[in-house]
Design a protein around this motif. Structure first.
Motif, PDB file in Angstrom:
ATOM      1  N   ARG A  23     -18.233 -23.056 -17.083  1.00  0.00           N
ATOM      2  CA  ARG A  23     -18.006 -22.745 -15.678  1.00  0.00           C
ATOM      3  C   ARG A  23     -16.614 -23.172 -15.254  1.00  0.00           C
ATOM      4  O   ARG A  23     -15.916 -22.466 -14.534  1.00  0.00           O
ATOM      5  CB  ARG A  23     -19.072 -23.424 -14.805  1.00  0.00           C
ATOM      6  CG  ARG A  23     -20.457 -22.824 -14.951  1.00  0.00           C
ATOM      7  CD  ARG A  23     -21.371 -23.280 -13.843  1.00  0.00           C
ATOM      8  NE  ARG A  23     -21.604 -24.717 -13.869  1.00  0.00           N
ATOM      9  CZ  ARG A  23     -22.577 -25.297 -14.559  1.00  0.00           C
ATOM     10  NH1 ARG A  23     -23.387 -24.572 -15.299  1.00  0.00           N
ATOM     11  NH2 ARG A  23     -22.752 -26.599 -14.521  1.00  0.00           N
ATOM     12  N   ARG A  97     -25.589 -19.587   2.204  1.00  0.00           N
ATOM     13  CA  ARG A  97     -25.553 -18.504   1.220  1.00  0.00           C
ATOM     14  C   ARG A  97     -24.652 -17.368   1.686  1.00  0.00           C
ATOM     15  O   ARG A  97     -23.878 -16.804   0.899  1.00  0.00           O
ATOM     16  CB  ARG A  97     -26.961 -17.980   0.958  1.00  0.00           C
ATOM     17  CG  ARG A  97     -27.020 -17.043  -0.253  1.00  0.00           C
ATOM     18  CD  ARG A  97     -28.412 -16.559  -0.515  1.00  0.00           C
ATOM     19  NE  ARG A  97     -28.459 -15.860  -1.793  1.00  0.00           N
ATOM     20  CZ  ARG A  97     -28.774 -16.418  -2.948  1.00  0.00           C
ATOM     21  NH1 ARG A  97     -29.043 -17.719  -2.989  1.00  0.00           N
ATOM     22  NH2 ARG A  97     -28.789 -15.711  -4.059  1.00  0.00           N
ATOM     23  N   ALA A 100     -21.086 -18.358   1.127  1.00  0.00           N
ATOM     24  CA  ALA A 100     -20.714 -18.281  -0.288  1.00  0.00           C
ATOM     25  C   ALA A 100     -20.459 -16.836  -0.704  1.00  0.00           C
ATOM     26  O   ALA A 100     -19.485 -16.535  -1.411  1.00  0.00           O
ATOM     27  CB  ALA A 100     -21.807 -18.907  -1.149  1.00  0.00           C
ATOM     28  N   ALA A 331     -17.354 -20.203  -5.539  1.00  0.00           N
ATOM     29  CA  ALA A 331     -18.565 -19.778  -4.825  1.00  0.00           C
ATOM     30  C   ALA A 331     -19.368 -18.783  -5.653  1.00  0.00           C
ATOM     31  O   ALA A 331     -20.600 -18.833  -5.685  1.00  0.00           O
ATOM     32  CB  ALA A 331     -18.181 -19.151  -3.480  1.00  0.00           C
ATOM     33  N   ALA A 334     -21.304 -20.627  -8.252  1.00  0.00           N
ATOM     34  CA  ALA A 334     -22.470 -21.284  -7.651  1.00  0.00           C
ATOM     35  C   ALA A 334     -23.577 -20.279  -7.351  1.00  0.00           C
ATOM     36  O   ALA A 334     -24.763 -20.576  -7.537  1.00  0.00           O
ATOM     37  CB  ALA A 334     -22.050 -22.004  -6.375  1.00  0.00           C
ATOM     38  N   ARG A 337     -26.070 -19.344 -10.074  1.00  0.00           N
ATOM     39  CA  ARG A 337     -27.123 -20.310 -10.386  1.00  0.00           C
ATOM     40  C   ARG A 337     -28.279 -20.238  -9.408  1.00  0.00           C
ATOM     41  O   ARG A 337     -29.332 -20.825  -9.642  1.00  0.00           O
ATOM     42  CB  ARG A 337     -26.547 -21.727 -10.367  1.00  0.00           C
ATOM     43  CG  ARG A 337     -25.402 -21.956 -11.347  1.00  0.00           C
ATOM     44  CD  ARG A 337     -24.866 -23.358 -11.218  1.00  0.00           C
ATOM     45  NE  ARG A 337     -25.902 -24.348 -11.461  1.00  0.00           N
ATOM     46  CZ  ARG A 337     -25.781 -25.649 -11.208  1.00  0.00           C
ATOM     47  NH1 ARG A 337     -24.674 -26.106 -10.659  1.00  0.00           N
ATOM     48  NH2 ARG A 337     -26.764 -26.483 -11.472  1.00  0.00           N
TER      49      ARG A 337
END
Length: 346
Positions: A23, A97, A100, A331, A334, A337
């Motif tokens: 990552r 969310r 992001a 972002a 992330a 995931r």
């Protein structure tokens, strides 16, 4: 029995088999891409490095801090617009969310050729992961695009009115006015026709064959669904879009003030809006090189030195473009995931 509306709940995904190092390598690759884009886009367009660095060192960093806050507000306005549109269309997502997704799609839009299309497709995919149907995601994209055009039109009209109020003898060139008016008429016509189509009785439709036919049918359905929103919902989307544009403009104004440039907000608005019209032609990813050159030329035409104008533009582009790419990349990592349990409005 119908279920009350509730938020989309998120749960942590299973632990990824990929090591954490991969990552960070991806993020490092994004940062490297930013540096390469900056070098290619700005090479030959900056003044003497020593004078340039001296100008940056002498900047008023209180104004730079304000410019940073304004750019964050600009991004947040777009994110909240998306959340409100999805809410009006039937699904609610958490602010974290949505923010992001906004950062990730902004990074894609800035850094890739045809970035706007890639960014929209990415957002729709992420919305689907969060439990939003493809039609609703596409409808939000349609409404957002039309509202963005409307917000820029309002800003242009306000800027023109301010210029005329400041100097009644000022003559506004008809070419940009004609372009903005034409775009606004097309956008308004799309909304009116979409609302009219959505209000007509539903007719049986044959199943489309072929990829192109399916894309056309999906676009038509998304357009009609978005256009059928209440007038109040459209007004809110338009207000968020106007705030998004206005705070981005004020970010540029704060960067100019940090370098002490002798340019007023009204004049700066004219330069900014002219650049935004040029920006719609995707000559380079994110307008790299084109926007910087146009802004520096516009600022020097108002009496600023090339050094101070270039330093102000660099601060603005760092905040509105370059720094968004690595942040949006993080972002996106992330978001990969995250999984969701979709809960729809009844």
């Amino acid at each position: 029995m119908s279920r009350p509306r509730s938020e989309v709940r998120e749960r942590p995904a299973a632990v990824s088999a990929r090591p954490g190092l991969s990552r960070w390598l991806r993020i490092g690759g994004i940062v490297a891409a930013v540096v390469v884009l900056a070098i290619v886009g700005l090479r030959g367009r900056l003044p003497d490095p020593r004078e340039f660095l001296a100008a940056l060192a002498g900047a008023d960093y209180g104004w730079v801090a304000l410019a940073t806050v304004l750019q964050v507000v600009s991004l947040a306005a777009f994110a909240f617009q998306q959340r409100r549109l999805l809410d009006n269309l039937g699904v609610r997502l958490r602010r974290r969310r949505i923010m992001a997704i906004t950062l990730a799609r902004s990074a894609l839009s800035i850094s890739l050729p045809a970035g706007a299309a890639v960014s929209t497709a990415y957002a729709i995919r992420e919305y689907r992961k969060a439990g939003v149907g493809r039609k609703i995601g596409a409808a939000s994209a349609v409404v957002s695009g039309l509202a963005s055009i409307g917000g820029l039109t309002l800003l242009y009209l306000a800027g023109g009115a301010g210029l005329v109020a400041q100097n009644p003898s000022a003559f506004l060139s008809w070419q940009p006015l004609a372009i903005v008016a034409g775009i606004a008429v097309v956008a308004a016509g799309a909304v009116v026709i979409g609302r009219w189509q959505a209000g007509r009785p539903e007719r049986a439709r044959t199943q489309p064959y072929g990829k192109v036919s399916r894309l056309v049918a999906a676009g038509r359905d998304a357009w009609q669904k978005g256009a059928s929103l209440r007038v109040r919902d459209w007004a809110v989307a338009l207000a968020y879009a106007a705030v998004n544009w206005l705070t981005d403009l004020l970010c540029l104004a704060a960067a100019c003030r940090a370098l002490g440039l002798p340019v007023g907000v009204t004049t700066l608005a004219g330069i900014y809006l002219g650049v935004q019209i040029v920006r719609q032609v995707p000559l380079t990813p994110g307008g790299v090189g084109v926007i910087e050159t146009a802004l520096v030329a516009g600022l020097t035409a108002t009496g600023a030195t090339a050094v101070s104008a270039a330093a102000a533009v660099l601060i603005y582009r760092l905040l509105s473009c370059w720094l968004i790419i690595p942040v949006g990349g993080a972002a996106a990592v992330a978001l990969r995931r995250a999984t969701t349990v979709p809960v729809r409005r009844a």
